[in-house]
Write a protein that holds these residues in place. Structure first.
Motif, PDB file in Angstrom:
ATOM      1  N   THR A   1       0.871  -1.396  -0.074  1.00  0.00           N
ATOM      2  CA  THR A   1       0.059  -0.163   0.063  1.00  0.00           C
ATOM      3  C   THR A   1       1.078   1.025  -0.032  1.00  0.00           C
ATOM      4  N   VAL A   2       0.387   2.456  -0.371  1.00  0.00           N
ATOM      5  CA  VAL A   2       0.929   3.697  -0.624  1.00  0.00           C
ATOM      6  C   VAL A   2      -0.042   4.730   0.231  1.00  0.00           C
ATOM      7  N   LYS A   3       0.580   5.579   0.903  1.00  0.00           N
ATOM      8  CA  LYS A   3      -0.054   6.720   1.412  1.00  0.00           C
ATOM      9  C   LYS A   3       0.305   8.202   0.964  1.00  0.00           C
ATOM     10  N   VAL A   4      -0.809   8.720   0.398  1.00  0.00           N
ATOM     11  CA  VAL A   4      -0.777   9.756  -0.350  1.00  0.00           C
ATOM     12  C   VAL A   4      -1.473  10.761   0.581  1.00  0.00           C
ATOM     13  N   TYR A   5      -0.443  12.281   0.745  1.00  0.00           N
ATOM     14  CA  TYR A   5      -0.872  13.099   1.855  1.00  0.00           C
ATOM     15  C   TYR A   5      -0.737  14.539   1.144  1.00  0.00           C
ATOM     16  N   TYR A   6      -1.943  15.339   1.133  1.00  0.00           N
ATOM     17  CA  TYR A   6      -1.880  16.745   0.788  1.00  0.00           C
ATOM     18  C   TYR A   6      -2.250  17.510   1.774  1.00  0.00           C
TER      19      TYR A   6
END
Length: 131
Positions: A1-6
């Motif tokens: 899994t990958v975490k995307v943070y904005y």
């Protein structure tokens, strides 16, 4: 899994009495989009793609994040861009988000019962009041 943070460098600390709570309302509203059906948000779409997402408003920032399968990372970045850039917010989306935030922060009914008057009338943030 990958975490995307904005993260956006605007939070409730940027607000004044005249627009108190607008950062939190905007956080909810940006998860809605005219391309989605009225009962869906980008959070639902992220979940359909096998991920989880959310948003948080703090004093200094508003953050949007998602954990998705690695094969969906590009799609997630594109989805966040669609949420944030070149947006025209529709009144129906704003109203639906306003109701969500009301539910999230809770109703004042138990307090009103105890006090003997409608505390929500005095305590509700201006952006949560119906137009």
């Amino acid at each position: 899994t990958v975490k995307v943070y904005y993260e956006v460098d605007v939070g409730y600390g940027s607000e004044d009495v005249g627009n108190l709570g607008v950062s939190h309302l905007l956080e909810h509203t940006l998860f809605r989009h005219p391309d989605l059906s009225s009962n869906m948000s980008f959070l639902d779409v992220i979940q359909e793609k096998g991920g989880q997402g959310n948003g948080v408003t703090s004093k200094l920032t508003t953050s949007y994040f998602a954990t998705v399968p690695s094969k969906k990372v590009i799609w997630t970045i594109q989805t966040f861009a669609k949420m944030m850039l070149g947006r025209k917010i529709q009144r129906k989306d704003l109203e639906k988000s306003r109701r969500e935030v009301q539910l999230e922060i809770g109703e004042a009914n138990p307090v009103s019962s105890f006090l003997g008057f409608d505390a929500a009338k005095w305590l509700t943030l201006p952006y949560l009041k119906a137009p």
